[in-house]
Scaffold this motif. Structure first.
Motif, PDB file in Angstrom:
ATOM      1  N   PRO B  47       0.821  -1.217   0.000  1.00 34.44           N
ATOM      2  CA  PRO B  47       0.000   0.000   0.000  1.00 34.44           C
ATOM      3  C   PRO B  47       0.848   1.257   0.000  1.00 34.44           C
ATOM      4  O   PRO B  47       0.472   2.255  -0.626  1.00 34.44           O
ATOM      5  CB  PRO B  47      -0.803  -0.099   1.291  1.00 34.44           C
ATOM      6  CG  PRO B  47      -0.592  -1.432   1.827  1.00 34.44           C
ATOM      7  CD  PRO B  47       0.520  -2.095   1.125  1.00 34.44           C
ATOM      8  N   TRP B  48       2.013   1.188   0.679  1.00 29.57           N
ATOM      9  CA  TRP B  48       2.836   2.399   0.756  1.00 29.57           C
ATOM     10  C   TRP B  48       3.499   2.679  -0.576  1.00 29.57           C
ATOM     11  O   TRP B  48       3.697   3.850  -0.933  1.00 29.57           O
ATOM     12  CB  TRP B  48       3.841   2.267   1.899  1.00 29.57           C
ATOM     13  CG  TRP B  48       3.113   1.996   3.176  1.00 29.57           C
ATOM     14  CD1 TRP B  48       3.009   0.810   3.830  1.00 29.57           C
ATOM     15  CD2 TRP B  48       2.293   2.922   3.906  1.00 29.57           C
ATOM     16  NE1 TRP B  48       2.190   0.935   4.925  1.00 29.57           N
ATOM     17  CE2 TRP B  48       1.733   2.216   5.000  1.00 29.57           C
ATOM     18  CE3 TRP B  48       1.978   4.270   3.750  1.00 29.57           C
ATOM     19  CZ2 TRP B  48       0.871   2.811   5.922  1.00 29.57           C
ATOM     20  CZ3 TRP B  48       1.126   4.861   4.671  1.00 29.57           C
ATOM     21  CH2 TRP B  48       0.586   4.143   5.735  1.00 29.57           C
ATOM     22  N   LEU B  51       0.772   4.364  -2.467  1.00 29.13           N
ATOM     23  CA  LEU B  51       0.562   5.741  -2.021  1.00 29.13           C
ATOM     24  C   LEU B  51       1.680   6.651  -2.512  1.00 29.13           C
ATOM     25  O   LEU B  51       1.432   7.782  -2.933  1.00 29.13           O
ATOM     26  CB  LEU B  51       0.504   5.784  -0.493  1.00 29.13           C
ATOM     27  CG  LEU B  51      -0.799   5.301   0.115  1.00 29.13           C
ATOM     28  CD1 LEU B  51      -0.675   5.268   1.619  1.00 29.13           C
ATOM     29  CD2 LEU B  51      -1.947   6.210  -0.291  1.00 29.13           C
ATOM     30  N   LEU B  99      -5.747   3.691   1.571  1.00 32.98           N
ATOM     31  CA  LEU B  99      -5.663   3.752   3.031  1.00 32.98           C
ATOM     32  C   LEU B  99      -6.748   2.909   3.678  1.00 32.98           C
ATOM     33  O   LEU B  99      -6.524   2.222   4.664  1.00 32.98           O
ATOM     34  CB  LEU B  99      -5.790   5.205   3.509  1.00 32.98           C
ATOM     35  CG  LEU B  99      -4.594   6.108   3.278  1.00 32.98           C
ATOM     36  CD1 LEU B  99      -4.914   7.528   3.681  1.00 32.98           C
ATOM     37  CD2 LEU B  99      -3.410   5.604   4.083  1.00 32.98           C
ATOM     38  N   GLU B 102      -6.372  -1.359   3.104  1.00 35.63           N
ATOM     39  CA  GLU B 102      -5.288  -2.224   3.574  1.00 35.63           C
ATOM     40  C   GLU B 102      -5.792  -3.221   4.620  1.00 35.63           C
ATOM     41  O   GLU B 102      -5.622  -4.434   4.494  1.00 35.63           O
ATOM     42  CB  GLU B 102      -4.153  -1.383   4.148  1.00 35.63           C
ATOM     43  CG  GLU B 102      -2.932  -2.232   4.433  1.00 35.63           C
ATOM     44  CD  GLU B 102      -1.831  -1.456   5.130  1.00 35.63           C
ATOM     45  OE1 GLU B 102      -1.973  -0.238   5.335  1.00 35.63           O
ATOM     46  OE2 GLU B 102      -0.826  -2.093   5.490  1.00 35.63           O
ATOM     47  N   ARG B 458      -3.272   1.355  11.110  1.00 32.21           N
ATOM     48  CA  ARG B 458      -2.672   2.690  11.148  1.00 32.21           C
ATOM     49  C   ARG B 458      -3.095   3.496   9.921  1.00 32.21           C
ATOM     50  O   ARG B 458      -3.444   4.665  10.025  1.00 32.21           O
ATOM     51  CB  ARG B 458      -1.147   2.546  11.208  1.00 32.21           C
ATOM     52  CG  ARG B 458      -0.406   3.808  11.518  1.00 32.21           C
ATOM     53  CD  ARG B 458      -0.795   4.415  12.844  1.00 32.21           C
ATOM     54  NE  ARG B 458      -0.328   3.638  13.996  1.00 32.21           N
ATOM     55  CZ  ARG B 458      -0.686   3.909  15.249  1.00 32.21           C
ATOM     56  NH1 ARG B 458      -1.500   4.907  15.509  1.00 32.21           N
ATOM     57  NH2 ARG B 458      -0.251   3.171  16.237  1.00 32.21           N
ATOM     58  N   SER B 459      -3.110   2.848   8.770  1.00 34.78           N
ATOM     59  CA  SER B 459      -3.477   3.596   7.567  1.00 34.78           C
ATOM     60  C   SER B 459      -4.951   4.000   7.610  1.00 34.78           C
ATOM     61  O   SER B 459      -5.333   5.070   7.136  1.00 34.78           O
ATOM     62  CB  SER B 459      -3.173   2.789   6.315  1.00 34.78           C
ATOM     63  OG  SER B 459      -3.763   1.529   6.381  1.00 34.78           O
ATOM     64  N   ILE B 462      -4.986   7.065   9.717  1.00 35.02           N
ATOM     65  CA  ILE B 462      -4.492   8.227   8.963  1.00 35.02           C
ATOM     66  C   ILE B 462      -5.580   8.728   8.022  1.00 35.02           C
ATOM     67  O   ILE B 462      -5.860   9.925   7.936  1.00 35.02           O
ATOM     68  CB  ILE B 462      -3.233   7.852   8.147  1.00 35.02           C
ATOM     69  CG1 ILE B 462      -2.086   7.498   9.085  1.00 35.02           C
ATOM     70  CG2 ILE B 462      -2.824   8.984   7.228  1.00 35.02           C
ATOM     71  CD1 ILE B 462      -0.884   6.907   8.384  1.00 35.02           C
ATOM     72  N   GLY B 463      -6.234   7.790   7.336  1.00 37.83           N
ATOM     73  CA  GLY B 463      -7.297   8.166   6.411  1.00 37.83           C
ATOM     74  C   GLY B 463      -8.425   8.903   7.119  1.00 37.83           C
ATOM     75  O   GLY B 463      -8.911   9.932   6.637  1.00 37.83           O
TER      76      GLY B 463
END
Lengths: 105, 507
Positions: B47-48, B51, B99, B102, B458-459, B462-463
């Motif tokens: 995912p990173w 992104l 985000l 995941e 965590r993602s 963040i989202g």
């Protein structure tokens, strides 16, 4: 009488094909038949494009080019469609449109 | 015909305008290769990578802003500010979708790499669609977006609902693109063999009925993507059955691409039929606002309610299209940007709740405030913003849309918009009230505090924070509205078409 092929015949053929496709789309219960009806509609478009290309645009033949793209994309769409039908058949053991009614309000 | 040397030919293609698309393409190839070479152990890095690619692509949009020659690939692609804004919106919506997906993918046990690759393909299709100005290009871009969307909505292939959603979406989508194509084939013939939108316009200007027929077929095809009533039947089914992160993308990214296509197709190919398409979009907008808001009231599933709400929101945005003034277009883009954050925020909340409880029934949300105040706050603010409460962003978005409508004299549209917005408050606030006031439901009683350190959580966090901040702050940032207005001023197709500007159409 003049039997030379003119543009109108092709356009009428394409329109008729398109209507047959729409009829098949709304009346079929078998999903594969629905998919085939959609192919008919796309092929009606191809006939249209080729006829226009031949009669109106014989220099640049953009219509023929367009048709190649339509055929390619239709193949991709049919492949994805059949894959989805296969997935649903494995889960439900049926491809009858009227049995796919889990999602309703 | 003059013969160009290779260097001149490459020069004339103006390749730089598609830099963001190249980056997205590169990213999706890298994702595939990384997954192929290292496999499962690096699954949490994917995912990173995605992104990062989307972020770089967004940065690559900036230098294109000031380019004076906006024609690329011999006029097949236009990199004007209008397209740029929509490409930006689609990129952000794809990033937020990554985000929120995941954790969802991790928990559903499906393969992550393919999901991100298909999502990026859909993003690519949407971005190309926002800029295409030639019919073959439009068709290929539209199908890239559509086929990727069908695959995404059937991604959880062991779930019968997801299968069914994908099947319905595919059949209706393919049929509507066939109708769209039929319209385009007529345009090709009527214009005497032109495929570029701007060159079609002068040739069909004097043809009456055949052009109107082509117009209607094209609008039917586009309206499917916009989920405008009466082309909306797929929306609730697909939104309910498809994986929730995908629904987030469909409701924002795919819709934004549809609006970009609608604006470009209508203003460049049908400037002489402005009255007709203004009327058609006004009718579609009114129907969408009424049906979307009324049927949403009766829903018991949160995702289905948001589906009808998204139909209604598309109806509001169509006000901008139906009046066809520069201010209308600017407020459309502004509203799409705000809608991106508030709708994505709502879907992030639904994803989080769904992951923890496994349900999306509205009644299950009762009493959530006692167990998870943060999630309740996020969902409430996003729903309030969708309903249009000041001072949240959704209020300002609606304000500018309605104001543009009043200035153009479209009182009927604005009146319907206002009345249905008031009706919409009922079903948004009902959910908020349920979460805050009611006793906890059985589902919520078993609710445990969220552990943000789990993989993928965590993602999600963040989202949530990202969309929340934007939902609150974006409305207060008026530079953004001026920015969209400037970009509309700098878009040749919207300013050189005198008819579209002067038309005042109040059905």
């Amino acid at each position: 009488m003049n039997f030379a092929l003119n543009l109108n015949y092709f356009l009428v053929l394409a329109a008729a094909l398109f209507c047959v496709g729409i009829y098949g789309l709304i009346s079929s219960r078998n999903v594969v038949r629905v998919l085939m009806s959609i192919e008919l509609m796309l092929n009606a478009v191809n006939v249209n494009l080729l006829a226009f290309s031949n009669y109106i645009d014989p220099q640049n033949i953009r219509g023929q080019l367009f048709t190649i793209f339509v055929i390619t994309v239709a193949a991709a769409e049919a492949a994805v469609g059949l894959a989805i039908i296969l997935a649903i058949y494995r889960n439900r053991q049926t491809i009858d449109m009227e049995r796919f009614n889990l999602l309703k309000w | 015909m003059e013969v160009l040397s290779t260097a001149d030919l490459i020069e004339s293609l103006n390749l730089g305008l598609l830099a963001p698309e190249y980056i997205v393409t590169g990213t999706l190839i890298i994702l595939l290769l990384v997954d192929l070479i290292w496999g499962r152990p690096v699954a949490n890095k994917l995912p990173w990578i995605g992104l990062l690619g989307l972020g770089l692509a967004s940065l690559a949009l900036i230098p294109i802003w000031s380019v004076s020659n906006t024609d690329s690939f011999l006029g097949a692609f236009t990199g004007d500010p209008l397209g740029l804004l929509f490409r930006g919106i689609i990129l952000i919506s794809a990033a937020v979708t990554i985000l929120m997906s995941e954790r969802y993918i991790y928990q559903s046990g499906t393969a992550p790499a393919e999901f991100f690759v298909i999502l990026l393909t859909a993003t690519l299709g949407g971005m190309l669609l926002s800029g295409s100005s030639e019919m073959v290009m439009i068709f290929v871009a539209l199908e890239t977006l559509s086929i990727a969307s069908y695959l995404l909505s059937g991604y959880t292939k062991l779930d019968v609902r997801s299968n069914e959603a994908a099947l319905k979406y595919l059949l209706l989508g393919a049929a509507s693109s066939a109708i769209f194509l039929y319209g385009m084939s007529l345009l090709y013939g009527l214009s005497g063999g032109e495929t570029k939108l701007t060159e079609i316009a002068p040739k069909i200007a004097t043809m009456g009925f055949p052009s109107i027929l082509a117009l209607v077929l094209v609008i039917a095809g586009i309206s499917f993507k916009l989920a405008a009533v009466p082309f909306h039947q797929w929306t609730p089914d697909v939104y309910q059955g498809a994986p929730t992160p995908v629904v987030g993308f469909l409701s924002v990214g795919s819709k934004a691409a549809g609006f970009a296509l609608a604006i470009r197709f209508m203003t460049s190919a049908f400037p002489d039929f402005a009255t007709q398409w203004h009327t058609i979009f006004a009718v579609l907008g009114i129907l969408s606002m009424i049906l979307g808001n009324v049927v949403a009231i009766a829903q018991t599933s949160m995702k289905r309610m948001l589906a009808y709400s998204s139909i209604a929101q598309a109806g509001y945005v169509m006000i901008g299209l139906a009046i066809g003034t520069p201010d209308g277009y600017a407020s459309m883009i502004y509203y799409m940007l705000i809608y991106l954050f508030m709708n994505m925020g709502a879907f992030l909340g639904v994803v989080l709740f769904g992951l923890k409880t496994g349900t999306d029934e509205i009644s299950a949300y009762a009493g959530l405030y006692q167990k998870d105040p943060f999630l309740t706050l996020c969902l409430s603010l996003c729903l309030f913003s969708l309903a249009g409460f000041p001072p949240l962003a959704g209020f300002f978005g609606k304000l500018y849309l309605f104001w543009a409508g009043i200035q153009a004299g479209a009182y009927t549209l604005v009146f319907v918009g206002l009345v249905t917005s008031v009706a919409s408050i009922y079903y948004y606030v009902r959910v908020v009230k349920l979460m805050v006031v009611k006793e906890p439901s059985e589902v919520v009683q078993k609710y445990t505090p969220t552990d943000w350190t789990l993989p993928g959580m965590r993602s999600l966090q963040i989202g949530l924070v990202f969309t929340l901040v934007n939902t609150v702050a974006l409305g207060l940032a008026s530079p953004i509205l001026n920015f969209t207005k400037d970009s509309i001023q700098n878009t040749p197709i919207l300013t050189t078409a005198p008819l579209a500007k002067a038309e005042k159409n109040a059905p």
